[in-house]
Design a protein around this motif. Structure first.
Motif, PDB file in Angstrom:
ATOM      1  N   UNK A  51       0.840  -1.200   0.000  1.00 44.40           N
ATOM      2  CA  UNK A  51       0.000   0.000   0.000  1.00 44.40           C
ATOM      3  C   UNK A  51       0.871   1.246   0.000  1.00 44.40           C
ATOM      4  N   UNK A  52       1.832   1.311   0.914  1.00 41.75           N
ATOM      5  CA  UNK A  52       2.684   2.502   1.006  1.00 41.75           C
ATOM      6  C   UNK A  52       3.493   2.711  -0.265  1.00 41.75           C
ATOM      7  N   UNK A  53       3.899   1.622  -0.886  1.00 38.75           N
ATOM      8  CA  UNK A  53       4.688   1.734  -2.106  1.00 38.75           C
ATOM      9  C   UNK A  53       3.892   2.394  -3.228  1.00 38.75           C
ATOM     10  N   UNK A  54       2.552   2.337  -3.131  1.00 33.23           N
ATOM     11  CA  UNK A  54       1.706   2.929  -4.167  1.00 33.23           C
ATOM     12  C   UNK A  54       1.421   4.406  -3.938  1.00 33.23           C
ATOM     13  N   UNK A  55       1.745   4.929  -2.758  1.00 32.84           N
ATOM     14  CA  UNK A  55       1.344   6.296  -2.433  1.00 32.84           C
ATOM     15  C   UNK A  55       1.923   7.322  -3.397  1.00 32.84           C
ATOM     16  N   UNK A  56       3.196   7.171  -3.755  1.00 29.50           N
ATOM     17  CA  UNK A  56       3.814   8.142  -4.664  1.00 29.50           C
ATOM     18  C   UNK A  56       3.136   8.120  -6.026  1.00 29.50           C
ATOM     19  N   UNK A  57       2.787   6.914  -6.495  1.00 27.88           N
ATOM     20  CA  UNK A  57       2.096   6.801  -7.773  1.00 27.88           C
ATOM     21  C   UNK A  57       0.701   7.388  -7.677  1.00 27.88           C
ATOM     22  N   UNK A  58      -0.005   7.030  -6.592  1.00 30.16           N
ATOM     23  CA  UNK A  58      -1.385   7.465  -6.442  1.00 30.16           C
ATOM     24  C   UNK A  58      -1.511   8.973  -6.273  1.00 30.16           C
ATOM     25  N   UNK A  59      -0.438   9.628  -5.847  1.00 30.53           N
ATOM     26  CA  UNK A  59      -0.487  11.074  -5.647  1.00 30.53           C
ATOM     27  C   UNK A  59      -0.422  11.855  -6.954  1.00 30.53           C
ATOM     28  N   UNK A  60      -0.082  11.180  -8.055  1.00 33.86           N
ATOM     29  CA  UNK A  60      -0.032  11.876  -9.334  1.00 33.86           C
ATOM     30  C   UNK A  60      -1.428  12.316  -9.738  1.00 33.86           C
ATOM     31  N   UNK A  61      -1.595  13.561 -10.222  1.00 31.63           N
ATOM     32  CA  UNK A  61      -2.942  14.097 -10.464  1.00 31.63           C
ATOM     33  C   UNK A  61      -3.741  13.335 -11.502  1.00 31.63           C
ATOM     34  N   UNK A  62      -3.077  12.676 -12.433  1.00 29.62           N
ATOM     35  CA  UNK A  62      -3.803  11.954 -13.472  1.00 29.62           C
ATOM     36  C   UNK A  62      -4.275  10.579 -13.032  1.00 29.62           C
ATOM     37  N   UNK A  63      -3.861  10.137 -11.827  1.00 27.77           N
ATOM     38  CA  UNK A  63      -4.213   8.817 -11.333  1.00 27.77           C
ATOM     39  C   UNK A  63      -5.427   8.901 -10.399  1.00 27.77           C
TER      40      UNK A  63
END
Length: 418
Positions: free
Chosen positions: A24-36
């Motif tokens: 879950x934590x590993x996805x936070x940086x990706x999920x923070x991208x505005x297009x995601x």
């Protein structure tokens, strides 16, 4: 991040190798991208929190009690807040004495402290299969073995749980703890039925296994009648963990453990050695909020908001999911658990999903031993209903590209409270 040229590599404790990032934590940086569109992390929508009121509370607190709020506190936690926590727990039928409450830095720290008290390296903790990903990380960090027990739509299977306890005892490594999230389970969203709760307690009682009940979502109910926590039926056999992270704000980092008196005394010592004391400022802020604001009315509004997001996700799953997919229908909490047919691999598909503009959590993070590749967790708490719908549509398109329809869609029913 691990590097091969770390000069201290040979000096680390053995347990350090077991500390790995959660999926879950590993996805936070990706999920923070505005297009995601992130359907991954279980982040509450703090936009519903009256921040102006909180600002006024903190300002008044610093003006009138600044010397106390900015000083060291006690390891057990602010006495007034512990009284307020007992009032909160009473809403679900848990009777408690403030003396038996230990305030922690979120319920995550309570989980770590309890594990520290009871688990030696090599000891076994039993959990549901699947279970909370960071609980697995805590148990691993304490060098515990984890045995997982299957669930159905009513919760963990009592017969399988009893067999697991007996097998472990016969192997000379009896279970130290049974960790469970009976209400709005993370990651499945399932709620353990009233009948099943009594059966599970009896199994644990016969095996003399202490129950560790994690209940961060209990007040976030959208359908059905409330069920009594396990702690309410077995106060001497259950350690109960609670948190304000989901119902108030995670940034305040205020949780608690309710434990039998003898355990509570040791928890206080463990808390003192871990961080001396929690923040008096955040504890007093939460206490003031509970004592001066109509927080239960605010909670009703919050549940209405989350219900609309859950309903949007369920409608979108019905509309867009390809044949062969199934999912749970939670009565509360933050999560829907989706199962896919062979040969789909949710971990392998994650990159394609992110490229399509949606993030989820692969099921493998919630199991030991690499299981869960056909499963995934979706969270509906943070995106708006419109974004939830679009996120599911994007995910379904990725799935459609990955396999030919195999069977008609269906849902795994979750029994309503009786």
């Amino acid at each position: 991040m691990h590097t091969t040229d770390d000069p201290w590599q040979s000096r680390y404790a053995t347990r350090t190798a077991l500390m790995v990032p959660s999926e879950v934590r590993a996805l936070f940086a990706v999920a923070a991208r505005p297009e995601i569109i992130s359907l991954a992390g279980g982040m509450p929508d703090v936009g519903a929190l009256p921040t102006g009121v909180m600002a006024d509370l903190v300002a008044a607190l610093l003006t009138t009690h600044g010397k106390t709020a900015l000083q060291y506190g006690t390891a057990q936690g602010d006495p007034s807040l512990r009284e307020s926590i007992c009032e909160v727990m009473s809403l679900e039928g848990v009777a408690a004495d403030p003396d038996d409450v230990v305030v922690t830095v979120g319920s995550q720290q309570a989980l770590d402290l309890v594990t520290r008290l009871f688990v030696d390296p090599g000891d076994t903790v039993v959990t549901e299969a699947p279970t909370y990903v960071t609980a697995l990380a805590v148990f691993a960090a304490h060098q515990a073995r984890v045995a997982q027990v299957e669930m159905d739509e009513e919760g963990v299977l009592p017969g399988a749980l009893s067999e697991t306890f007996a097998r472990l005892a016969a192997q000379g490594r009896p279970a130290k703890l049974f960790y469970t999230i009976p209400t709005f389970h993370n990651p499945t969203g399932i709620t353990m039925s009233a009948r099943r709760r009594q059966e599970v307690l009896e199994v644990c009682r016969r095996a003399r296994v202490l129950v560790l009940e994690d209940n961060p979502y209990g007040l976030l109910r959208y359908d059905g009648e409330s069920l009594r926590p396990l702690r309410a039926s077995a106060p001497d056999e259950v350690i109960y963990l609670g948190s304000f992270s989901k119902t108030l704000a995670p940034g305040l980092r205020v949780g608690w453990a309710l434990a039998p008196p003898a355990v509570r005394e040791k928890l206080v010592l463990a808390a003192e050695s871990a961080m001396l004391s929690q923040s008096p400022l955040t504890q007093m802020t939460v206490d003031r909020y509970l004592r001066t604001q109509l927080w239960q009315a605010q909670l009703v509004e919050t549940c209405t908001m989350y219900r609309s997001r859950r309903d949007a996700m369920l409608r979108a799953l019905e509309r867009y999911m390809p044949p062969g997919a199934s999912w749970t229908v939670p009565q509360g909490g933050f999560f829907v658990w989706v199962s896919l047919p062979e040969p789909l691999d949710t971990k392998a598909m994650l990159d394609a999903a992110v490229a399509a503009g949606v993030a989820y959590v692969p099921g493998t993070g919630f199991y030991t031993g690499g299981r869960g590749r056909r499963e995934l967790r979706l969270s509906f708490c943070y995106p708006t209903p419109e974004h939830v719908t679009e996120g599911v549509r994007r995910l379904a398109a990725v799935l459609q590209d990955a396999w030919e329809p195999l069977s008609a869609p269906h849902r795994i029913p979750v029994l309503s409270s009786r």
